[in-house]
Enzyme design. Structure first.
Site: not given
Length: 425
Positions: A261, A276, A348, A351, A388
């Site tokens: 990403r 991140r 987060e 999801s 994460r």
């Protein structure tokens, strides 16, 4: 892609959904106009084609002056048909471009609002009181350096900012998390898959990642291939252009892959450590099912995520995201946020999205249902995004001496190790 029939039967439903997503209803007006133009162009083309076929039969029977007149009209008609074909194709292209900008229809139960308007459905577990334990918690990077587990300096040297090396016990921890996640997914009935991390544009577009998320995607222009940001993409395209046996549904897959990403728009955010980053490994759950079963499958995926996070002994919350924070493909989305001690807030880590028939319609994935051949529903859910989760494990299970307690469920995948100890310098 939304069902084009909705545009004619209930355009206001689409308009309301787009407004709830934070967009404008004007795109629906443009789409209605494009649809009318497209249908008119198709009708005009078909009318001329019918006349062309009729003239062909008349020419075969005619003679003399009548035949010459018919041949002259046939020649003129051929030019008109060619033009109408071009008009029809252009109108169809405009329609297709616009309809791909429309997001999935937002579920009525989804909260209104944007990124900060989520609803907390559950809070599970209790954050530790480090003050009561007599020490100030270190952040994950400091712990990772003490353990010899994370090296961001050499990651930046070799690849640039937001890259890293996992070393020693850090690498072992990643492999343990992946193995544990795949074992749990297999236990739950998912078929393990190792999908490609490079996909064609059709796969990326079909899953909805070349719309609003395009700037976050890495594109290899020379090969016209994309690096996936999640295994959702190749798993969704796995059955593209297929008609699935209804008896095989639901199909449940668990894919392990690297995820890439650009983190566009995140300048200055989470620059320290590995929360991140531009690349991380992930295990993604993916489901194809009868659309009538999609809501139940969504809850099932959420329960799996909750079970996995709970087994790692992490305090977390379950969020129902607001309409303005949904991706293009999702009709409803739940996030799980784990407590991050050094930031004093939940962040987060997983999801799960119900994409209903949206992706399947774009990728032409169908099944034979009682009322005919129709698109299936697709759903996705993150089981573990490794970096994460490592962040959360280090910070939540740290001890005063810089060591980290290993959750009991993870110990068999780390050779029975109960504690990760700082390395001797």
């Amino acid at each position: 892609m939304i069902d084009p029939r909705l545009l004619r039967t209930d355009p206001e439903l689409i308009r309301r959904s787009e407004v709830r997503r934070g967009g404008s209803g004007e795109v629906v007006d443009a789409l209605l106009a494009a649809d009318a133009e497209r249908r008119s162009s198709i009708a005009a083309f078909e009318e001329l084609r019918a006349e062309q076929k009729s003239l062909g039969k008349q020419v075969a029977k005619a003679s003399g002056e009548e035949k010459q007149e018919l041949l002259s009209r046939t020649k003129q008609l051929a030019a008109e048909v060619k033009q109408k074909q071009a008009d029809s194709d252009a109108a169809g292209e405009r329609f297709n471009t616009l309809i791909k900008q429309i997001g999935n229809i937002v579920d009525d139960v989804v909260p209104d609002g944007g990124e900060d308007d989520y609803v907390v459905l559950e809070t599970i577990g209790q954050p530790r009181d480090f003050a009561a334990e007599g020490f100030t918690p270190r952040d994950h990077l400091e712990i990772g350096e003490l353990l010899g587990a994370i090296d961001v300096e050499r990651g930046a040297k070799v690849s640039g900012s937001r890259f890293y090396f996992l070393t020693g016990v850090g690498a072992q921890l990643e492999l343990a998390l992946i193995s544990y996640a795949m074992a749990k997914a297999t236990e739950w009935g998912f078929t393990p898959i190792l999908p490609p991390a490079l996909v064609k544009p059709t796969a990326m577009e079909g899953t909805g990642f070349l719309g609003q998320a395009a700037e976050d995607v890495y594109h290899l222009e020379r090969d016209d291939l994309y690096l996936v940001g999640t295994a959702e993409v190749p798993l969704a395209a796995y059955h593209s252009d297929e008609i699935l046996d209804p008896a095989s549904l639901p199909l449940r897959y668990a894919g392990y892959s690297p995820s890439f990403r650009r983190e566009a728009g995140s300048y200055g955010k989470d620059t320290r450590g590995i929360f991140r980053v531009h690349w991380f490994d992930k295990v993604e759950m993916f489901v194809y099912c009868d659309p009538e079963d999609a809501a139940a499958e969504h809850q099932r995926l959420l329960e799996y995520e909750k079970e996995f996070i709970s087994s790692l002994e992490l305090p977390f919350q379950v969020l129902d995201l607001a309409a303005g924070d949904l991706g293009l493909s999702a009709a409803r989305k739940f996030d799980c946020y784990s407590w991050l001690p050094t930031q004093g807030r939940y962040r987060e880590i997983t999801s799960t999205s119900n994409c209903t028939e949206f992706q399947a319609r774009r990728l032409s994935i169908r099944s034979r249902f009682d009322d005919g051949v129709a698109p299936v529903a697709t759903l996705n859910g993150t089981l573990v995004a490794v970096t994460r989760v490592i962040v959360m494990l280090f910070e939540n299970h740290q001890q005063a001496d810089g060591s980290v307690r290993v959750p009991e469920a993870l110990r068999p995948y780390l050779g029975g190790r109960e504690v990760l100890e700082p390395i001797k310098r």
